[in-house]
Design a protein around this motif. Sequence first.
Motif, PDB file in Angstrom:
ATOM      1  N   CYS A 207       0.819  -1.218   0.000  1.00  0.00           N
ATOM      2  CA  CYS A 207       0.000   0.000   0.000  1.00  0.00           C
ATOM      3  C   CYS A 207       0.847   1.260   0.000  1.00  0.00           C
TER       4      CYS A 207
ATOM      5  N   CYS B  88       8.438  -2.122   3.314  1.00  0.00           N
ATOM      6  CA  CYS B  88       7.609  -2.914   2.410  1.00  0.00           C
ATOM      7  C   CYS B  88       7.561  -2.277   1.024  1.00  0.00           C
TER       8      CYS B  88
ATOM      9  N   PHE C 112       5.002  -2.048   8.736  1.00  0.00           N
ATOM     10  CA  PHE C 112       3.876  -1.519   9.502  1.00  0.00           C
ATOM     11  C   PHE C 112       2.781  -2.560   9.676  1.00  0.00           C
ATOM     12  N   CYS C 113       2.609  -3.441   8.684  1.00  0.00           N
ATOM     13  CA  CYS C 113       1.564  -4.459   8.814  1.00  0.00           C
ATOM     14  C   CYS C 113       2.074  -5.791   8.297  1.00  0.00           C
TER      15      CYS C 113
ATOM     16  N   GLY D  40       3.925  -6.832   4.766  1.00  0.00           N
ATOM     17  CA  GLY D  40       5.382  -6.796   4.620  1.00  0.00           C
ATOM     18  C   GLY D  40       6.006  -8.110   5.061  1.00  0.00           C
TER      19      GLY D  40
HETATM   20  S1  SF4 Z   1       3.732  -3.371   5.263  1.00  0.00           S
HETATM   21 FE1  SF4 Z   1       1.548  -2.892   5.184  1.00  0.00          FE
HETATM   22  S2  SF4 Z   1       1.467  -0.722   5.715  1.00  0.00           S
HETATM   23 FE2  SF4 Z   1       3.591  -1.112   5.077  1.00  0.00          FE
HETATM   24  S3  SF4 Z   1       3.573  -0.600   2.864  1.00  0.00           S
HETATM   25 FE3  SF4 Z   1       3.265  -2.826   3.109  1.00  0.00          FE
HETATM   26  S4  SF4 Z   1       1.040  -3.006   2.988  1.00  0.00           S
HETATM   27 FE4  SF4 Z   1       1.449  -0.858   3.472  1.00  0.00          FE
END
Ligand code: SF4
Lengths: 434, 217
Positions: free
Chosen positions: A341, A347, A386-387, A390
């Motif tokens: 995202c 990520c 972050f989520c 990744g």
């Molecule tokens: S880890 Fe999650 S929040 Fe971070 S860029 Fe990838 S999809 Fe987006």
Amino acid sequence: MTLTPVITEHWDAPDLYTIEGYRRFGGYRALESALKQDPDAIITTIKDSGLRGRGGAGFPTGLKWSFVPQNDGKQHYLVVNADESEPGACKDIPIMMANPHALVEGVIISSFAIRANHAFIYIRGEVPNALRKVANAVAEARRAGYLGTNVLGSGFDIDIVVHAGAGAYICGEETALLDSLEGFRGQPRLKPPFPAVAGLYASPTVINNVETICNIPYIIDRGLDWFRQFGTEKSPGFKVWAVSGHVNNPGIFEAPLGITMRQLLEYAGGVRGGGNVKFWLPGGSSVPLLTAEHLDLPLTYEEMAAAGTMLGTGTPMIFDDTVSVVKAVTRWLEFYKHESCGKCTPCREGTYWITGMLETFEHGHGRESDLELLVSACNQIAGRSFCALGDAAATPYPAALKYFRDEFVAATHTPVDDTFDPVASYIHAGAAAR
Amino acid sequence: MTISDQTLERMRELASRYPQPRSALLPMLHLVQSVDGEVTTDGINACAEVLGISPAEVTGVSTFYTMYKRKPVGEHHIGVCVNTLCGLLGGDAVYDALSERLGVGHNEPTADGKFSLERIECQAACTHAPVMTVDWEFIDDVTPAAAVDVVDRLERGEQVLSTRGPAIRTFQATEHTLAFPDDGLAGEGTSVDDKMLAGLRYAKEHNMSAPAHGQEA
Ligand code: SF4
Ligand SMILES: Cc1cc2nc3c(=O)[nH]c(=O)nc-3n(C[C@H](O)[C@H](O)[C@H](O)COP(=O)(O)O)c2cc1C
Ligand code: FES
């Protein structure tokens, strides 16, 4: 271990998708009994059942429900995650097309338990046929008095909105889903606060997977002893397994947790052409791959973790000897790169970088020194993103390298399509005729 | 095209379904595509007006999601799944065959506006690989020849049935379903096919079943 159709038991009845068809097999009986119970008692039942979320993480469902603060005077929401976009996952969409009322009944009971008066079913946009089946079921349930105000004279009010997404894998991540459902770009939120406390519209919200919610009516109707006879202590219940790939008879097979891949393979007709399993993934591309040596492990949350992978969505993908693992992994990374995202750097940049490097291997000019560099790049993403997308993106390559290092080494000098004729992996003979 | 009063009315109807109106933005953008065939500037302005937010905010949302198109799409929008499982089981060849047949690449419409083609990700139908979609309805377990035949038949104006769903309509008709899902077509076509019944049939043939309630071990 035998097959045990429960959610799938009546899928051969052509009218199961209608309310009449569903009721003929006892549908909405569980709702009637649930509405006579104390909501807290239902939460306790689901806790005691040991049901774990079928969306991938396997979080205990009753426990999640119990995190919702009660008597807080706030609106509560139930959101069903029907975004099913994980590569390899293909069980929620069939469930919704075949047995949508099980989902609707489950939503009503679950909403009653967590004291929510609004529920949302967020269905990925690319599957209109699942969307219309569920919307039809919701409309039928409303006409039958199972939805709306004062359901069956219980004093409980509930309505369901069926909502279409618009093409974004990340919206399956529960907090991204909430942002998307609020009409924003679907990007994950910082946790805590967790959705059970501050979710949709900053109100207490439970997010559950389609299959999780479909378990609820059966547990309420048939009881704890019945439910817990399936599966293991830590992974109770049954599972809608979707077996895909190089098998003779791919499809949906419902059986207890704890069945082995070898048994599922037998039910799916074995590997095509009597061939061998080269690698397989228990539940989606985000779990580390396994090989033929793992076929006899029980498919449970705990055994898959012990084997260094995860049960994930419980939708095994089987690949035979014709498949280049380098190509398979590269394709998955292209997916993660596309679906990242962009919110966090590891990520966003990492998937871009890893994918580019893997493509050099696919084309036969990878550098051997890059094999370790790729591992360290994955380590920079895993746990630093972050989520969980990744983390997922950092998963396929290290597992593939562990079992198939030689193949990556070969891809330092020979394009994978030269080593593995792409046509050989097609399932339809003559598919390359053009 | 401009957004009619009737469409504005439908947008307000969508907004009224949610505790907070902005939640309707995704369905509203699907509605825009159902009338305009893509996300138009007029459509963006209409969404912004109905929700009381800025057009820039609507644009920001629309560009995040791959199903929203800012370029014209064909009357029929064709997707071919090229994620690992479908792609390696034959989806790559299906995509190549369609690209050659239509003379277009990824996310391009044909000159006559009849078709557009897209390389799509996993469609939650891997058991039915290789999978293509027409106007997002499933055409499962497809070969290059079968895929080209679908295009040929659509071009001749013949009816084409989804393998799990109703007859193919148009991209815009499907977009309307995405905004208003209860489209009256739930009973059309087959939705439960052999692959979805594989386990149930095996169980029945081999006398396997889940223990009934009251027969706990
Ligand atoms: S880890 Fe999650 S929040 Fe971070 S860029 Fe990838 S999809 Fe987006
Ligand atoms: C990138 C990403 C995609 C996900 N996609 C889905 C999905 O499509 N469906 C789903 O139920 N869970 C998905 N999940 C897991 C959800 O975040 C969440 O754990 C789940 O919906 C909880 O439901 P459960 O407890 O019933 O499993 C995804 C997670 C991530 C990180
Ligand atoms: S990989 Fe094509 S539908 Fe899943």
